[in-house]
Design an enzyme around this catalytic site. Structure first.
Site, short mmCIF file in Angstrom:
data_model
loop_
_atom_site.label_atom_id
_atom_site.label_comp_id
_atom_site.label_asym_id
_atom_site.label_seq_id
_atom_site.Cartn_x
_atom_site.Cartn_y
_atom_site.Cartn_z
N GLU A 79 0.86 -1.18 0.00
CA GLU A 79 0.00 0.00 0.00
C GLU A 79 0.90 1.23 0.00
OE1 GLU A 79 -2.67 2.51 3.18
OE2 GLU A 79 -2.75 0.32 3.32
N THR A 131 -4.37 6.24 2.33
CA THR A 131 -4.60 7.60 2.84
C THR A 131 -5.37 8.45 1.84
OG1 THR A 131 -2.39 7.34 3.84
CG2 THR A 131 -3.50 9.39 4.26
N LYS A 144 -10.75 -1.42 7.32
CA LYS A 144 -9.51 -1.30 8.07
C LYS A 144 -9.85 -0.85 9.49
CE LYS A 144 -6.59 2.24 7.45
NZ LYS A 144 -5.47 3.05 6.89
#
Length: 224
Positions: free
Chosen positions: A40, A67, A127
């Protein structure tokens, strides 16, 4: 369940947060040398879209973007070649953008209410962040007890020796950042200590990729 999400099952996903694009690429190379194939790349990396685009050309890697805080972020990441999208919190427009593009989205959640809302909005998994501060494996196990059909990926402050505990608590995958590779360590690549830093990071990756494979095998047996 998408093929990309299936590839994330029982894996440790390095969350790459570096201060330069070159350092991020070096971190990926060293971790890949140790057997990790899923990464990621966060939007905090300068030029992260170019980093994703470069890595997306490699057939031996599965690269996602992290993000992401807006639909524009999501669209740009998809255009760059990201195969999955991650946000640190619940951002409905990121889920919508990923769904429209046919890309799995993993939004950040901290409570059962947020996890359920994300699931209902179409998130492929959630998440749990920041996992350690929320209560670690114990919190994850409690969350899974009331929402067993939602795939959860804990991220945030997880140490190498804690990974098995999170999988035992029901984690679908686990996200890790500086515990695998730090900016300072990778920065040593240009110094005399670069080889020692590389060896440390490669060794961590081998440890993690080896136990992830064992975990995946155990899950396969459990569902056979």
């Amino acid at each position: 369940m998408s093929s990309v999400l299936r590839q994330l099952s029982a894996q440790v996903i390095p969350v790459i947060r570096m201060q330069e694009a070159e350092t991020a690429l070096t971190a990926v190379d060293w971790l890949h040398e140790g057997g990790i194939e899923i990464f990621e790349i966060t939007a905090s990396v300068p030029g992260y879209l170019e980093v994703i685009a470069e890595l997306a050309e490699r057939k031996d890697l599965l690269v996602g973007a992290g993000t992401l805080l807006s639909a524009e972020d999501a669209h740009n990441a998809v255009k760059a070649g990201a195969r999955f999208l991650v946000s640190p919190c619940l951002v409905p427009e990121v889920i919508e953008a990923g769904t429209e593009a046919g890309i799995p989205v993993i939004p950040g959640t901290a409570t059962p209410t947020e996890a359920l809302q994300a699931h209902r909005l179409g998130a492929d998994a959630v998440k749990v962040f920041p996992a350690r501060q929320l209560g670690g494996p114990g919190y994850l196990k409690a969350l899974r007890s009331v929402l067993p059909d939602i795939a959860v990926i804990p991220t945030g402050g997880i140490e190498l020796d804690e990974v098995d505990g999170y999988f035992a608590a029901g984690a679908y995958a686990v996200g890790m950042g500086g515990q695998l590779a730090t900016q300072d360590e990778v920065g040593e690549a240009r110094t005399e200590g670069g080889e020692q830093a590389r060896q440390r990071i490669v060794a961590r990756a081998r440890h993690i990729s080896g136990r992830a494979g064992t975990q995946a095998g155990a899950q396969d047996k459990g569902t056979a």
